[in-house]
Design a protein around this motif. Structure first.
Motif, short mmCIF file in Angstrom:
data_model
loop_
_atom_site.label_atom_id
_atom_site.label_comp_id
_atom_site.label_asym_id
_atom_site.label_seq_id
_atom_site.Cartn_x
_atom_site.Cartn_y
_atom_site.Cartn_z
N VAL A 128 45.22 57.19 47.28
CA VAL A 128 45.65 58.31 46.45
C VAL A 128 46.94 58.87 47.05
O VAL A 128 47.23 58.63 48.22
N PRO A 129 47.73 59.62 46.27
CA PRO A 129 49.03 60.06 46.78
C PRO A 129 48.97 60.96 48.01
O PRO A 129 49.81 60.85 48.90
N TRP A 130 47.98 61.87 48.10
CA TRP A 130 47.92 62.82 49.20
C TRP A 130 46.54 62.75 49.84
O TRP A 130 45.52 62.79 49.13
N VAL A 131 46.51 62.66 51.16
CA VAL A 131 45.25 62.58 51.90
C VAL A 131 45.34 63.47 53.13
O VAL A 131 46.30 63.40 53.90
N GLY A 132 44.32 64.31 53.30
CA GLY A 132 44.22 65.15 54.49
C GLY A 132 42.83 65.11 55.06
O GLY A 132 41.92 64.49 54.49
N ALA A 133 42.63 65.78 56.20
CA ALA A 133 41.33 65.79 56.84
C ALA A 133 41.15 67.06 57.64
O ALA A 133 42.12 67.65 58.13
N SER A 134 39.90 67.47 57.78
CA SER A 134 39.55 68.55 58.69
C SER A 134 39.26 67.95 60.07
O SER A 134 38.53 66.97 60.18
N VAL A 135 39.85 68.53 61.11
CA VAL A 135 39.66 68.03 62.46
C VAL A 135 39.34 69.20 63.39
O VAL A 135 39.69 70.35 63.11
N HIS A 136 38.66 68.86 64.51
CA HIS A 136 38.26 69.89 65.46
C HIS A 136 38.68 69.57 66.89
O HIS A 136 38.51 70.41 67.78
N ASN A 137 39.20 68.38 67.11
CA ASN A 137 39.60 67.99 68.46
C ASN A 137 40.73 66.98 68.40
O ASN A 137 41.10 66.50 67.31
#
Length: 315
Positions: free
Chosen positions: A228-237
């Motif tokens: 898909v055109p835009w991809v993000g993620a939640s990260v903690h470390n």
């Protein structure tokens, strides 16, 4: 670690993204006599022995365009392999400077509107950087389960509505989530913004969204960037942040920075913890957790691209 004859030497380089208050940024052309002469890039150059990255950038901006850098913040790092060299580019956003940029090396300068690059040819290393500059400073995360759908949709009809919206409504059944997502997307797309959906949910394929945002548990199981055109993620470390970079994601949300009602009893990162994790990031990183619009400048001073807000985005 020792280097053998087949290990390419990486040259440390700094680059400055001069920013105006409206989000526009400056590009410069490479002077004659240098590799890729005439190509457009961000001002900067090699780090000399004994210099910090900030010192190198200040010197380069003075030598190239006659300005004195007064406030800059680290943004992200990228490695690029050219035919003539491998470079590690340390990008800083430059918020304040003294003097007017002048072409002291025979180059040209041009200001670009956010999300655009109307000059060419572009230096090959800058493709991901230009895409990152299209991201607004504020990322709005829906919370209709707290505020009600009407409040969210009403905010999206106001003149200063958020340009980037993440639909995150874990309490909604798939059919209701699809309906709400479509209503959000209709309003946001009407004024040229973007909408991402939280979670890689097969049942919701075909919805009018611009991309997907993976929670950390889905990031851990991901082996290839979603198509898909835009991809993000939640990260903690730092490990999760590095993983998102390796997969070629476009941004990450890092938190929680301050105490939040949604994470009672959990210790927040604080700004020092946030900055330590994002230190070697290849991605723009939004600060998340217990923040509001008043924290934007502070977040950017600690290297955040901007802030991700839930309740604070819909007031």
């Amino acid at each position: 670690m020792s280097l053998d004859a087949n290990t390419p030497r990486i040259i440390e380089v700094v680059a400055g993204v001069l920013m105006r208050p409206d989000g526009s940024y400056m590009l410069g052309s490479r002077p004659e006599g240098k590799p890729y002469a005439g190509y457009w890039e961000f001002p900067g150059g090699k780090v000399e022995a004994g210099e910090s990255f900030e010192q190198a950038l200040a010197r380069e901006l003075d030598e190239e365009m006659g300005i004195r850098m007064s406030r800059a913040s680290f943004w992200l790092t990228r490695v690029h392999h050219y035919e003539h060299a491998s470079v590690r580019l340390h990008f800083f956003r430059v918020w304040d400077w003294q003097g007017e940029p002048r072409p002291l090396e025979g180059q040209r300068f041009a200001w670009m509107a956010p999300g655009t690059a109307s000059v060419e040819p572009m230096l090959p290393a800058n493709g991901p950087i230009l895409k990152a500059l299209a991201l607004p400073f504020v990322y709005a995360v829906t919370c209709a389960h707290l505020l009600g759908e009407a409040a969210i949709l009403r905010r999206l009809s106001e003149p200063d509505a958020p340009q980037l919206v993440l639909v995150r409504e874990p309490g909604l059944a798939p059919a209701e989530l699809a309906r709400f997502t479509a209503a959000v997307a209709e309003r946001v797309h009407d004024y040229g913004g973007r909408v991402l959906l939280h979670g890689d949910t097969p049942e919701l394929e075909g919805l009018p969204v611009d991309g997907v945002h993976l929670p950390a548990r889905q990031l851990a199981a991901c082996t290839v960037r979603p198509d898909v055109p835009w991809v993000g993620a939640s990260v903690h470390n730092a490990g999760e942040l590095a993983r998102a970079g390796e997969l070629g994601f476009d941004y990450a949300l890092l938190g929680h920075v301050q105490p939040t009602d949604s994470h009672p009893g959990q210790s927040p990162l604080g700004w020092e913890g946030f900055e330590a994790i994002r230190a070697a990031t290849t991605l723009p990183v939004y600060a998340l957790g217990g923040l509001n619009m008043r924290d934007l400048d502070l977040a950017q001073r600690h290297g955040a691209h901007g802030v991700a807000l839930m309740r604070g985005a819909w007031a």
